[in-house]
Design an enzyme around this catalytic site. Sequence first.
Site: not given
Ligand code: GLN
Length: 192
Positions: A79, A169, A171
Amino acid sequence: MKIAILSVQGAFIEHEKMLSRLGVQSFEIRNKRDLEQEFDGLILPGGESTVMGKLLKELDLFDTLKRKIEEGLPVLGTCAGLILLAERLSNDENIYFGTLPVTVRRNAYGKQLSSFYVEAEVAGVGKIPMNFIRAPYVESIGADTEVIAKVDGNIVGVKYHNQIGVSFHPEVTECTGLHEYFLNLCQSYSLT
Ligand code: GLN
Protein backbone atom coordinates in the site's frame (compact mmCIF):
# COMPACT_ATOMS: atom_id res chain seq x y z
CA MET A 1 17.33 -14.97 8.11
CA LYS A 2 16.43 -11.53 9.45
CA ILE A 3 13.91 -9.07 8.01
CA ALA A 4 13.87 -5.33 8.65
CA ILE A 5 10.52 -3.57 8.92
CA LEU A 6 10.34 0.19 8.46
CA SER A 7 8.58 1.23 11.68
CA VAL A 8 8.35 5.00 11.66
CA GLN A 9 4.58 5.05 10.98
CA GLY A 10 1.76 2.81 9.80
CA ALA A 11 0.93 -0.90 9.98
CA PHE A 12 4.35 -2.31 10.87
CA ILE A 13 3.26 -4.38 13.90
CA GLU A 14 0.98 -6.52 11.72
CA HIS A 15 3.97 -7.42 9.52
CA GLU A 16 5.99 -8.32 12.62
CA LYS A 17 3.20 -10.61 13.80
CA MET A 18 2.98 -12.25 10.39
CA LEU A 19 6.72 -12.94 10.33
CA SER A 20 6.75 -14.28 13.87
CA ARG A 21 3.88 -16.65 12.93
CA LEU A 22 6.16 -17.88 10.15
CA GLY A 23 9.03 -18.30 12.62
CA VAL A 24 11.12 -15.58 10.96
CA GLN A 25 13.15 -13.06 12.92
CA SER A 26 12.43 -9.39 12.29
CA PHE A 27 13.35 -6.04 13.76
CA GLU A 28 12.07 -2.48 13.54
CA ILE A 29 13.88 0.28 11.73
CA ARG A 30 13.24 3.46 13.64
CA ASN A 31 16.56 5.27 13.49
CA LYS A 32 19.93 5.23 11.77
CA ARG A 33 21.55 2.93 14.33
CA ASP A 34 19.03 0.20 13.46
CA LEU A 35 20.65 0.05 10.03
CA GLU A 36 24.01 -1.04 11.40
CA GLN A 37 22.96 -4.68 11.52
CA GLU A 38 22.78 -7.06 8.57
CA PHE A 39 19.41 -8.07 7.15
CA ASP A 40 18.08 -10.14 4.26
CA GLY A 41 14.94 -8.27 3.35
CA LEU A 42 13.00 -5.08 3.96
CA ILE A 43 9.27 -4.46 4.43
CA LEU A 44 7.78 -1.02 3.76
CA PRO A 45 4.33 -1.14 5.39
CA GLY A 46 1.06 0.61 4.66
CA GLY A 47 0.31 3.90 6.34
CA GLU A 48 0.67 7.41 5.03
CA SER A 49 3.32 7.68 2.34
CA THR A 50 3.80 11.45 2.79
CA VAL A 51 4.49 11.01 6.52
CA MET A 52 6.78 8.02 6.01
CA GLY A 53 8.61 9.78 3.18
CA LYS A 54 9.22 12.82 5.36
CA LEU A 55 10.39 10.75 8.34
CA LEU A 56 12.71 8.66 6.16
CA LYS A 57 14.55 11.87 5.26
CA GLU A 58 14.40 13.48 8.70
CA LEU A 59 15.71 10.35 10.42
CA ASP A 60 18.43 10.01 7.79
CA LEU A 61 17.30 6.52 6.76
CA PHE A 62 16.49 7.36 3.16
CA ASP A 63 19.86 7.19 1.39
CA THR A 64 21.02 3.95 3.03
CA LEU A 65 17.74 2.15 2.33
CA LYS A 66 17.60 3.40 -1.27
CA ARG A 67 21.15 2.21 -1.87
CA LYS A 68 20.41 -1.21 -0.39
CA ILE A 69 17.31 -1.62 -2.60
CA GLU A 70 19.33 -0.59 -5.66
CA GLU A 71 22.01 -3.10 -4.70
CA GLY A 72 19.45 -5.92 -4.72
CA LEU A 73 18.06 -6.17 -1.19
CA PRO A 74 14.62 -7.84 -1.46
CA VAL A 75 11.86 -5.41 -0.55
CA LEU A 76 8.12 -5.80 -0.07
CA GLY A 77 6.07 -2.58 -0.23
CA THR A 78 2.44 -2.81 0.80
CA CYS A 79 0.00 0.00 0.00
CA ALA A 80 1.86 3.18 1.09
CA GLY A 81 5.00 1.03 0.78
CA LEU A 82 4.24 0.58 -2.92
CA ILE A 83 3.94 4.38 -3.22
CA LEU A 84 7.35 4.79 -1.58
CA LEU A 85 8.91 2.46 -4.15
CA ALA A 86 7.24 3.87 -7.28
CA GLU A 87 9.26 5.67 -9.89
CA ARG A 88 6.28 7.96 -10.67
CA LEU A 89 3.04 9.02 -8.99
CA SER A 90 0.35 10.21 -11.40
CA ASN A 91 -1.47 12.43 -8.91
CA ASP A 92 1.30 13.58 -6.61
CA GLU A 93 4.49 15.50 -7.25
CA ASN A 94 6.49 13.58 -4.68
CA ILE A 95 8.76 10.69 -5.53
CA TYR A 96 10.38 8.68 -2.76
CA PHE A 97 12.75 5.76 -3.47
CA GLY A 98 11.73 5.70 -7.14
CA THR A 99 13.33 2.29 -7.62
CA LEU A 100 10.28 0.43 -9.01
CA PRO A 101 9.48 1.22 -12.67
CA VAL A 102 5.75 1.81 -12.32
CA THR A 103 3.35 4.74 -12.29
CA VAL A 104 1.12 4.61 -9.23
CA ARG A 105 -2.08 6.52 -8.50
CA ARG A 106 -2.57 7.32 -4.81
CA ASN A 107 -6.03 6.86 -3.27
CA ALA A 108 -7.01 5.46 -6.65
CA TYR A 109 -10.39 4.10 -5.61
CA GLY A 110 -11.77 7.46 -4.48
CA LYS A 111 -13.92 8.11 -1.43
CA GLN A 112 -16.84 5.75 -2.17
CA LEU A 113 -14.65 2.69 -2.36
CA SER A 114 -11.99 3.69 0.13
CA SER A 115 -11.98 0.27 1.83
CA PHE A 116 -12.90 -3.10 0.42
CA TYR A 117 -12.08 -6.78 0.55
CA VAL A 118 -11.68 -9.28 -2.27
CA GLU A 119 -10.04 -12.61 -2.90
CA ALA A 120 -7.89 -12.72 -6.00
CA GLU A 121 -5.01 -14.51 -7.61
CA VAL A 122 -1.37 -13.52 -7.16
CA ALA A 123 1.00 -15.15 -9.66
CA GLY A 124 3.30 -17.56 -7.86
CA VAL A 125 1.15 -17.48 -4.70
CA GLY A 126 -2.43 -18.48 -5.59
CA LYS A 127 -5.74 -16.98 -4.53
CA ILE A 128 -5.38 -14.85 -1.41
CA PRO A 129 -7.53 -12.46 0.65
CA MET A 130 -6.82 -8.79 -0.05
CA ASN A 131 -7.78 -5.81 2.09
CA PHE A 132 -7.70 -2.47 0.35
CA ILE A 133 -7.57 0.64 2.55
CA ARG A 134 -7.44 4.00 0.72
CA ALA A 135 -5.38 2.03 -1.70
CA PRO A 136 -3.29 3.04 -4.68
CA TYR A 137 -3.10 1.02 -7.88
CA VAL A 138 -0.56 0.77 -10.64
CA GLU A 139 -1.50 2.65 -13.81
CA SER A 140 1.40 1.58 -15.99
CA ILE A 141 4.54 -0.50 -15.77
CA GLY A 142 8.01 -0.18 -17.22
CA ALA A 143 10.06 -2.75 -19.09
CA ASP A 144 10.89 -5.91 -17.11
CA THR A 145 8.21 -5.25 -14.52
CA GLU A 146 5.90 -8.19 -14.01
CA VAL A 147 2.22 -7.86 -13.13
CA ILE A 148 1.51 -10.41 -10.39
CA ALA A 149 -2.04 -9.38 -9.44
CA LYS A 150 -5.03 -7.60 -10.97
CA VAL A 151 -8.41 -6.78 -9.48
CA ASP A 152 -11.23 -5.51 -11.74
CA GLY A 153 -8.74 -4.86 -14.50
CA ASN A 154 -6.48 -2.71 -12.31
CA ILE A 155 -2.92 -3.74 -11.48
CA VAL A 156 -2.61 -4.28 -7.71
CA GLY A 157 0.60 -6.32 -7.54
CA VAL A 158 3.94 -6.03 -9.35
CA LYS A 159 7.38 -7.55 -9.18
CA TYR A 160 10.59 -6.10 -10.56
CA HIS A 161 13.67 -8.19 -9.78
CA ASN A 162 14.13 -7.82 -5.98
CA GLN A 163 11.10 -5.55 -5.48
CA ILE A 164 7.51 -6.57 -4.82
CA GLY A 165 4.80 -3.95 -4.53
CA VAL A 166 1.13 -4.55 -3.72
CA SER A 167 -1.78 -2.14 -3.32
CA PHE A 168 -3.43 -4.13 -0.57
CA HIS A 169 -2.63 -5.17 3.01
CA PRO A 170 -1.69 -8.87 3.18
CA GLU A 171 -0.55 -8.43 6.79
CA VAL A 172 -4.05 -7.83 8.15
CA THR A 173 -5.35 -11.21 6.99
CA GLU A 174 -4.74 -14.73 8.27
CA CYS A 175 -3.13 -15.72 4.99
CA THR A 176 0.66 -15.95 5.04
CA GLY A 177 1.02 -16.65 1.29
CA LEU A 178 2.40 -13.32 0.12
CA HIS A 179 4.88 -13.12 2.99
CA GLU A 180 6.09 -16.64 2.19
CA TYR A 181 6.56 -15.61 -1.44
CA PHE A 182 8.61 -12.60 -0.31
CA LEU A 183 10.64 -14.71 2.14
CA ASN A 184 11.60 -17.07 -0.70
CA LEU A 185 13.13 -14.08 -2.45
CA CYS A 186 14.97 -13.13 0.77
CA GLN A 187 16.19 -16.69 1.19
CA SER A 188 17.84 -16.73 -2.25
CA TYR A 189 19.34 -13.31 -1.56
CA SER A 190 20.81 -14.40 1.78
CA LEU A 191 22.50 -17.35 0.04
CA THR A 192 24.29 -15.14 -2.50
N1 GLN B 1 -3.56 6.51 1.07
C1 GLN B 1 -2.28 6.22 1.65
C2 GLN B 1 -1.17 7.02 0.96
O1 GLN B 1 -1.40 7.63 -0.03
C3 GLN B 1 -1.96 4.74 1.56
C4 GLN B 1 -2.98 3.96 2.35
C5 GLN B 1 -2.46 2.74 3.01
O2 GLN B 1 -1.25 2.48 3.09
N2 GLN B 1 -3.38 1.98 3.54
O3 GLN B 1 -0.08 7.06 1.44
